[in-house]
Scaffold this motif. Structure first.
Motif, PDB file in Angstrom:
ATOM      1  N   SER A  60      29.122  36.414  41.139  1.00 35.37           N
ATOM      2  CA  SER A  60      29.587  37.793  41.310  1.00 35.37           C
ATOM      3  C   SER A  60      28.411  38.761  41.307  1.00 35.37           C
ATOM      4  O   SER A  60      28.371  39.700  42.099  1.00 35.37           O
ATOM      5  CB  SER A  60      30.612  38.169  40.242  1.00 35.37           C
ATOM      6  OG  SER A  60      30.054  38.047  38.954  1.00 35.37           O
ATOM      7  N   LYS A  72      28.597  45.718  39.856  1.00 44.80           N
ATOM      8  CA  LYS A  72      29.408  44.512  39.629  1.00 44.80           C
ATOM      9  C   LYS A  72      30.880  44.874  39.407  1.00 44.80           C
ATOM     10  O   LYS A  72      31.771  44.144  39.823  1.00 44.80           O
ATOM     11  CB  LYS A  72      28.863  43.728  38.439  1.00 44.80           C
ATOM     12  CG  LYS A  72      29.534  42.381  38.282  1.00 44.80           C
ATOM     13  CD  LYS A  72      28.866  41.549  37.221  1.00 44.80           C
ATOM     14  CE  LYS A  72      29.577  40.221  37.089  1.00 44.80           C
ATOM     15  NZ  LYS A  72      29.049  39.400  36.028  1.00 44.80           N
ATOM     16  N   HIS A 115      35.277  43.583  40.586  1.00 43.87           N
ATOM     17  CA  HIS A 115      36.377  43.370  39.645  1.00 43.87           C
ATOM     18  C   HIS A 115      37.469  44.435  39.735  1.00 43.87           C
ATOM     19  O   HIS A 115      38.570  44.227  39.250  1.00 43.87           O
ATOM     20  CB  HIS A 115      35.827  43.223  38.225  1.00 43.87           C
ATOM     21  CG  HIS A 115      34.988  41.983  38.095  1.00 43.87           C
ATOM     22  ND1 HIS A 115      35.536  40.727  38.087  1.00 43.87           N
ATOM     23  CD2 HIS A 115      33.648  41.826  38.024  1.00 43.87           C
ATOM     24  CE1 HIS A 115      34.567  39.829  37.995  1.00 43.87           C
ATOM     25  NE2 HIS A 115      33.411  40.468  37.966  1.00 43.87           N
ATOM     26  N   ARG A 116      37.167  45.544  40.386  1.00 43.45           N
ATOM     27  CA  ARG A 116      38.221  46.536  40.648  1.00 43.45           C
ATOM     28  C   ARG A 116      39.125  46.079  41.785  1.00 43.45           C
ATOM     29  O   ARG A 116      40.286  46.464  41.864  1.00 43.45           O
ATOM     30  CB  ARG A 116      37.612  47.889  41.000  1.00 43.45           C
ATOM     31  CG  ARG A 116      37.548  48.834  39.832  1.00 43.45           C
ATOM     32  CD  ARG A 116      37.237  50.248  40.280  1.00 43.45           C
ATOM     33  NE  ARG A 116      36.010  50.348  41.053  1.00 43.45           N
ATOM     34  CZ  ARG A 116      34.815  50.612  40.548  1.00 43.45           C
ATOM     35  NH1 ARG A 116      34.668  50.792  39.265  1.00 43.45           N
ATOM     36  NH2 ARG A 116      33.765  50.700  41.324  1.00 43.45           N
ATOM     37  N   THR A 146      41.027  40.169  40.782  1.00 41.65           N
ATOM     38  CA  THR A 146      41.282  39.909  39.363  1.00 41.65           C
ATOM     39  C   THR A 146      40.127  39.181  38.687  1.00 41.65           C
ATOM     40  O   THR A 146      39.862  39.398  37.512  1.00 41.65           O
ATOM     41  CB  THR A 146      42.582  39.104  39.168  1.00 41.65           C
ATOM     42  OG1 THR A 146      42.497  37.894  39.922  1.00 41.65           O
ATOM     43  CG2 THR A 146      43.794  39.907  39.601  1.00 41.65           C
ATOM     44  N   ASP A 147      39.461  38.306  39.420  1.00 43.64           N
ATOM     45  CA  ASP A 147      38.278  37.615  38.903  1.00 43.64           C
ATOM     46  C   ASP A 147      37.491  37.061  40.086  1.00 43.64           C
ATOM     47  O   ASP A 147      37.899  37.229  41.245  1.00 43.64           O
ATOM     48  CB  ASP A 147      38.650  36.521  37.896  1.00 43.64           C
ATOM     49  CG  ASP A 147      39.564  35.448  38.462  1.00 43.64           C
ATOM     50  OD1 ASP A 147      39.537  35.181  39.685  1.00 43.64           O
ATOM     51  OD2 ASP A 147      40.326  34.851  37.678  1.00 43.64           O
TER      52      ASP A 147
END
Length: 191
Positions: free
Chosen positions: A32, A43, A47-48, A51-52
């Motif tokens: 990521s 980063k 994640h916004r 979900t992962d």
């Protein structure tokens, strides 16, 4: 990137960054942090929107599979033109000359990604499965034109072509196979 600055087409920007990382450094380097750094964003942006990281990767793989629709359409349009061997060899070269080989390695490399993909993709490695469907559809069109034998098992031929093509292109760090080698393989499979 400063907080509060809108990023246009963030998903595409992140997916394009993943392409570049896969093509230059391979699946081991795809994290990521690497994706967001390559995309030039924080980063938290990833994640916004996902979900992962495995959700990001699953969406990325499926997006790249859906991009194959244009290639499949071009191959379908090629039915009845040039030779069957040339059309299939060109399609395999286009498929495996893209990020597809690296995506296959990525899917193989990450157990959680495979589990996520199984939620929407029932079997196989998406890029390879879609490629086999593309080739089988083309061979079916050519069979209807009489350019492929009427008794040819196009689904099996397509799977063999995709598998053998993948083996030819699998060494992403070495030179790509020569066009003549790809055409030779295709001609031997289709004999």
């Amino acid at each position: 990137m400063p907080t509060g600055v809108a990023i246009r087409d963030v998903r595409e920007q992140l997916f394009d960054a993943a392409d570049r990382i896969l093509l230059t450094a391979g699946p081991d380097a795809l994290t990521s942090r690497a994706v967001t750094t390559e995309a030039g964003c924080a980063k938290g942006v990833l994640h916004r929107h996902f979900t992962d990281f495995d959700a990001f990767l699953a969406d990325y793989v499926l997006d790249r599979v859906h991009r194959m629709d244009a290639q499949a359409a071009r191959l379908t349009e090629a039915a009845g033109t040039a030779t069957v061997v040339d059309n299939v060899a060109d399609a395999l070269t286009a498929l495996f000359g893209s990020v597809a080989v690296a995506i296959v390695a990525l899917v193989t490399f990450r157990d959680e990604l495979r589990a996520r993909l199984r939620e929407s993709w029932p079997a196989g490695v998406p890029v390879l499965t879609e490629g086999a469907l593309m080739i089988a559809g083309y061979l079916e069109d050519e069979r209807a034109r009489g350019r492929v034998p009427a008794d040819a098992d196009v689904d099996t031929l397509a799977a063999i072509l995709i598998g053998t093509g993948h083996l030819l292109f699998a060494d992403r760090t070495g030179a790509s196979p020569e066009p003549a080698a790809v055409r030779h393989m295709v001609s031997r499979v289709l004999v």
